[in-house]
Design a protein around this motif. Structure first.
Motif, mmCIF file in Angstrom:
data_model
loop_
_atom_site.group_PDB
_atom_site.id
_atom_site.type_symbol
_atom_site.label_atom_id
_atom_site.label_comp_id
_atom_site.label_asym_id
_atom_site.label_seq_id
_atom_site.Cartn_x
_atom_site.Cartn_y
_atom_site.Cartn_z
ATOM 1 N N SER A 1 -39.227 -5.643 27.126
ATOM 2 C CA SER A 1 -38.094 -6.595 27.018
ATOM 3 C C SER A 1 -36.806 -6.058 26.925
ATOM 4 O O SER A 1 -35.776 -6.508 27.795
ATOM 5 N N LEU B 1 -33.531 -7.909 28.370
ATOM 6 C CA LEU B 1 -33.821 -9.194 27.784
ATOM 7 C C LEU B 1 -33.752 -9.180 26.387
ATOM 8 O O LEU B 1 -33.597 -8.063 25.654
ATOM 9 N N LYS B 2 -33.775 -10.377 25.833
ATOM 10 C CA LYS B 2 -33.865 -10.363 24.304
ATOM 11 C C LYS B 2 -35.021 -9.790 23.893
ATOM 12 O O LYS B 2 -36.167 -9.739 24.574
ATOM 13 N N ASP C 1 -37.384 -10.660 21.928
ATOM 14 C CA ASP C 1 -38.666 -11.319 21.718
ATOM 15 C C ASP C 1 -39.096 -12.040 23.106
ATOM 16 O O ASP C 1 -39.842 -12.799 23.160
ATOM 17 N N TYR C 2 -38.282 -11.721 24.250
ATOM 18 C CA TYR C 2 -38.461 -12.625 25.514
ATOM 19 C C TYR C 2 -39.931 -12.490 25.852
ATOM 20 O O TYR C 2 -40.403 -13.528 26.141
ATOM 21 N N LYS D 1 -42.326 -14.109 23.146
ATOM 22 C CA LYS D 1 -42.546 -15.585 23.037
ATOM 23 C C LYS D 1 -43.756 -16.346 24.113
ATOM 24 O O LYS D 1 -44.114 -17.286 23.560
ATOM 25 N N ALA E 1 -37.598 -13.413 35.216
ATOM 26 C CA ALA E 1 -36.547 -13.690 33.997
ATOM 27 C C ALA E 1 -35.214 -14.133 34.654
ATOM 28 O O ALA E 1 -34.678 -13.467 35.469
ATOM 29 N N LYS F 1 -32.341 -14.015 33.880
ATOM 30 C CA LYS F 1 -31.274 -12.981 33.833
ATOM 31 C C LYS F 1 -31.400 -11.842 34.831
ATOM 32 O O LYS F 1 -30.361 -11.165 34.953
#
Ligand code: OGA
Ligand code: NI
Length: 351
Positions: free
Chosen positions: A183, A188-189, A191-192, A195, A308, A310
């Protein structure tokens, strides 16, 4: 072609079993073998190796970068110092061997052609139209959380539930840590991906030593991509795994105590094709049987899998529409196409 490749079998060899009588009745959805003209089948590959301890130290960002680079360039990498104790690995491999050495009637209790069953044994099968025998036998089962599923696993060999449960719980931790790093490598975060993560499914793969078939070519498992976020493969010491890199087959030989991580279809979609699902196969070995343990890590049914947000901009338009894992999974069994093409069903129209 190297002599070990796909194991050519003489036409006069006795057939193992006729499909209607023997256990060789399973047909998989991998109905096409991709054509790979001009591929050099004998290149020894060098596997990128990531030291997972690095993810815990002050140089984490450097290791995250290495993982991102391996996913983008190779689609796979080996991981050492992953934290799964050697004893648990050896127990898992021994238990796997013990299971496949049980009398056939004991193993066949788990046979099922329903891809949704919690546990199922898949036997070798003959694809007569393509003249191919696929020799892999595998026991596939859900295993996360272990306590929810282990009562449905084999009770023979007696150590099965305990030893397999220990391995599954350990490999799950590795998956979560690697998905966090992946991630981050995509910007990306942390924990993307975590999750949307749900299950964990293990396939104990058993490749008998050079089985004979009346068909021309015997594969361990034929060329495919995995329908996962990532797959973590633990091999015993018998080589057999091959992957396609730069349009060439390369051998991914076992590295003691290391696991191999593959990019799967779901990560390809989520990363908007920055990381591509790895095409791989297994060949058979004539001298020794081979065992591998594949841990498939997949999203929850209702998780939205498109690229994603982003990662999408004017220069990088979305290659896939949003879809749920459930939609993908259902189409995978409904539409008979090469695994390498199964994501095409979800392509965005502008592409
Ligand atoms: C799999 C797989 C390869 C191997 O289980 O999906 O590709 O080397 N296995 O056993
Ligand atoms: Ni695979």
């Amino acid at each position: 072609m190297s002599p070990t490749m796909l194991q050519q079998v003489d036409a006069h060899h006795r057939s193992l079993s006729e499909p209607k009588n023997g256990p060789f009745t399973y047909t998989d959805p991998v109905s096409e073998v991709p054509t790979l003209s001009g591929v050099d089948t004998s290149v020894d590959g060098s596997t990128p190796i990531i030291d997972m301890e690095g993810l815990l130290g002050p140089q984490r960002s450097e290791f995250v970068k290495q993982i991102g680079h391996a996913c983008e360039k190779n689609g796979f990498f080996a991981v050492k110092n992953h934290g799964i104790p050697e004893m648990k690995i050896n127990n898992m491999l021994d238990t796997a061997r013990d299971f496949f050495h049980l009398p056939e009637e004991e193993r066949l209790k788990f046979r099922s052609s329903d891809p949704n069953s919690i546990i199922r044994l898949v036997t070798g099968f003959q694809d007569k139209t393509r003249n191919i025998f696929v020799s892999r036998q595998s026991l596939k089962f859900h295993c996360h959380p272990v306590e929810d599923f282990k009562n449905q696993w084999p009770s023979t060999p007696p150590a099965f539930r305990e030893k397999v449960g220990e391995y599954c719980a350990s490999v799950r931790k590795v998956e979560v840590a690697i998905l966090e790093a992946i991630s981050e490598s995509l910007g990306l975060k942390r924990d993307y991906i975590g999750k949307i993560l749900k299950g964990h499914y293990v396939s104990i793969n058993f490749y008998p030593a050079c089985q004979e078939s009346e068909l021309d070519v015997t594969y361990g498992v034929r060329t495919h991509t995995d329908p996962t976020l990532i797959t973590i493969l633990m091999q015993d010491d018998v080589p057999g795994l091959q992957v396609i890199n730069d349009d060439k087959w390369i051998d991914v030989n076992p590295i003691p105590n290391a696991v191999v991580v593959h990019v799967g279809d779901m990560l390809q979609a989520l990363s908007n094709c920055r990381y591509k699902s790895l095409l791989h196969q297994a060949i058979v070995n004539c001298e020794k049987e081979r065992v591998s343990i594949a841990s498939y890590c997949y999203p929850s049914d209702d998780a939205e899998i498109g690229p994603a947000k982003k990662l999408i901009d004017d220069d990088h338009p979305a290659i896939y529409n949003d879809f749920t894992y459930k939609e993908f999974h259902e189409s995978m069994w409904r539409v008979k196409c090469s695994t390498a093409k199964r994501l095409d069903l979800f392509k965005a129209e502008s592409d």
